[in-house]
Write a protein that holds these residues in place. Structure first.
Motif, short mmCIF file in Angstrom:
data_model
loop_
_atom_site.label_atom_id
_atom_site.label_comp_id
_atom_site.label_asym_id
_atom_site.label_seq_id
_atom_site.Cartn_x
_atom_site.Cartn_y
_atom_site.Cartn_z
N ILE A 195 0.96 -1.29 0.02
CA ILE A 195 0.02 -0.08 0.08
C ILE A 195 0.98 1.46 0.05
O ILE A 195 1.99 1.47 0.52
N VAL A 196 0.55 2.20 -0.60
CA VAL A 196 1.12 3.38 -0.80
C VAL A 196 1.05 4.21 0.63
O VAL A 196 0.11 4.42 1.17
N LYS A 197 2.48 4.39 0.94
CA LYS A 197 2.36 5.17 2.10
C LYS A 197 2.04 6.57 1.86
O LYS A 197 1.83 7.22 1.08
N ARG A 198 1.62 7.28 3.12
CA ARG A 198 1.23 8.79 3.28
C ARG A 198 2.19 9.53 2.68
O ARG A 198 1.95 10.72 2.36
N ASP A 199 3.56 9.35 3.08
CA ASP A 199 4.22 10.21 2.87
C ASP A 199 5.07 10.01 1.26
O ASP A 199 5.82 10.88 0.80
N GLU A 200 4.65 9.09 0.59
CA GLU A 200 5.06 8.97 -0.88
C GLU A 200 4.14 9.78 -1.66
O GLU A 200 3.01 9.97 -1.50
N LYS A 201 4.75 10.49 -2.81
CA LYS A 201 4.20 11.47 -3.85
C LYS A 201 4.25 10.93 -5.20
O LYS A 201 5.23 10.39 -5.61
N PRO A 202 3.37 11.21 -5.86
CA PRO A 202 3.19 10.46 -7.34
C PRO A 202 4.15 11.47 -8.08
O PRO A 202 4.56 12.83 -7.63
N ILE A 203 4.35 10.91 -9.49
CA ILE A 203 5.44 11.75 -10.32
C ILE A 203 4.52 12.90 -10.84
O ILE A 203 3.44 12.76 -11.31
N MET A 204 5.05 14.09 -10.70
CA MET A 204 4.38 15.40 -11.19
C MET A 204 4.97 15.89 -12.20
O MET A 204 5.99 15.42 -12.80
N GLY A 205 4.06 16.65 -13.20
CA GLY A 205 4.52 17.36 -14.36
C GLY A 205 4.33 16.39 -15.50
O GLY A 205 5.05 16.88 -16.81
N LEU A 206 3.58 15.29 -15.78
CA LEU A 206 3.46 14.54 -16.75
C LEU A 206 2.37 15.19 -17.54
O LEU A 206 1.26 15.66 -17.31
N LYS A 207 2.49 15.64 -18.98
CA LYS A 207 1.66 15.95 -19.71
C LYS A 207 1.54 15.37 -21.36
O LYS A 207 2.52 14.49 -21.65
N SER A 208 0.48 15.54 -21.99
CA SER A 208 0.02 14.56 -23.16
C SER A 208 -0.52 15.59 -24.24
O SER A 208 -1.54 16.58 -23.69
N ALA A 209 0.08 15.67 -25.31
CA ALA A 209 -0.43 16.51 -26.45
C ALA A 209 -1.78 16.00 -27.25
O ALA A 209 -2.11 16.46 -28.34
N LYS A 210 -2.23 14.68 -26.77
CA LYS A 210 -3.27 14.09 -27.52
C LYS A 210 -4.40 14.76 -27.17
O LYS A 210 -4.83 15.24 -25.98
N ASN A 211 -5.29 14.87 -28.37
CA ASN A 211 -6.94 15.54 -28.34
C ASN A 211 -7.67 14.45 -28.14
O ASN A 211 -8.29 13.76 -29.16
N PHE A 212 -7.94 14.11 -27.14
CA PHE A 212 -9.01 12.83 -26.79
C PHE A 212 -10.28 13.00 -27.36
O PHE A 212 -11.00 12.03 -27.86
N VAL A 213 -10.67 14.27 -27.64
CA VAL A 213 -12.03 14.50 -28.34
C VAL A 213 -12.13 14.09 -29.85
O VAL A 213 -12.95 13.67 -30.30
#
Length: 272
Positions: free
Chosen positions: A109-127
């Motif tokens: 289980i993810v601990k409370r002090d662990e943080k996800p990777i931030m700053g990920l972006k995608s140029a895909k237009n889902f619509v």
């Protein structure tokens, strides 16, 4: 039953008086107390033998001597210990081993002090991507199916005679043609055969009449033995009677026909 007359009956008979026996007297002393009686004990709390005298008093059985009493005092140091009554002995020195799982374990289980990777972006237009995928998708069978009744007027063979009806019609025509051809070929032969007729000889006619009459007498004799029965309780008797009647009727018709005089015989052995 009356007694017969006899001269000895006049003599008076001597009546014997039975001798009364002496009164029974027991040889035992009636004043002695009983030694094995259970009189007056039933329905009470008294034990069997409690009503006996001093001379023959019975002792209490061993099961009644200690009734309600503990035979010995318990020892506090002697008590049942663990494993005393077990059929298998357990070695207390050996400790159970730790359970180990050989398969792949779930991620922790993810601990409370662990943080996800931030700053990920995608140029895909889902619509736009969803619209393109929907347009290019091939519709399935369920999408093409329509719950509508079939339109028979739009079929290719609508209004046309089925092919199998034509085949059946041709087969019927062939059979009719074969039957007509067979009748045409045999028509002349039947006419020729039917035209051949010969008169029966007079001597032969008389012999045939006599033979039929003799047969009628023979069948009639059998029928007379059976016809007097009023009740026909079996199926065999009923059938036998009906057979004789039919045979007699046919013989009578043949005799009447032959006795007319002139008899003609055809090629098919028909005579009239």
């Amino acid at each position: 039953m009356q007694r017969e007359e006899c001269i000895f009956n006049l003599i008076p008979k001597v009546v014997m008086q039975p001798v009364k026996p002496e009164r029974y007297r027991s040889k035992h002393d009636p004043k002695v107390e009983p030694t094995g009686s259970s009189f007056g004990v039933h329905g009470t709390t008294k034990l069997v033998g409690s009503n006996l005298g001093e001379v023959g008093r019975m002792e209490k059985p061993g099961s009644a001597k200690g009734f309600g009493r503990v035979p010995a005092k318990p020892d506090p140091k002697e008590f049942i210990k663990k494993g005393d009554r077990c059929s298998t002995t357990v070695d207390a020195s050996k400790k159970p081993s730790k359970f180990t799982y050989s398969g792949s374990a779930k991620p922790t289980i993810v601990k409370r002090d662990e943080k996800p990777i931030m700053g990920l972006k995608s140029a895909k237009n889902f619509v736009t991507a969803n619209a393109v995928e929907t347009i290019l998708a091939v519709p399935g069978t369920r999408a093409r199916a329509k719950n509508e009744p079939p339109q028979y007027t739009k079929k290719e063979d609508y209004g046309k005679v089925p092919r199998y009806l034509g085949l059946v019609k041709d087969e019927i025509e062939r059979e009719n043609t074969m039957i007509e051809e067979f009748v045409r070929q045999n028509k002349n032969f039947i006419e020729e055969e039917s035209g051949r007729a010969e008169p029966m000889d007079e001597r032969e006619r008389i012999e045939l009449v006599n033979a039929l009459k003799a047969k009628w007498d023979h069948v009639n004799s059998k029928y007379q033995k059976l016809c007097h029965n009023v009740v026909f309780d079996t199926l065999g008797k009923v059938r036998r009677k009906e057979t004789f009647e039919k045979e007699l009727t046919q013989l009578e018709k043949d005799i009447q026909l032959l006795e007319k005089g002139h008899v003609v015989i055809t090629q098919n052995n028909d005579w009239f």
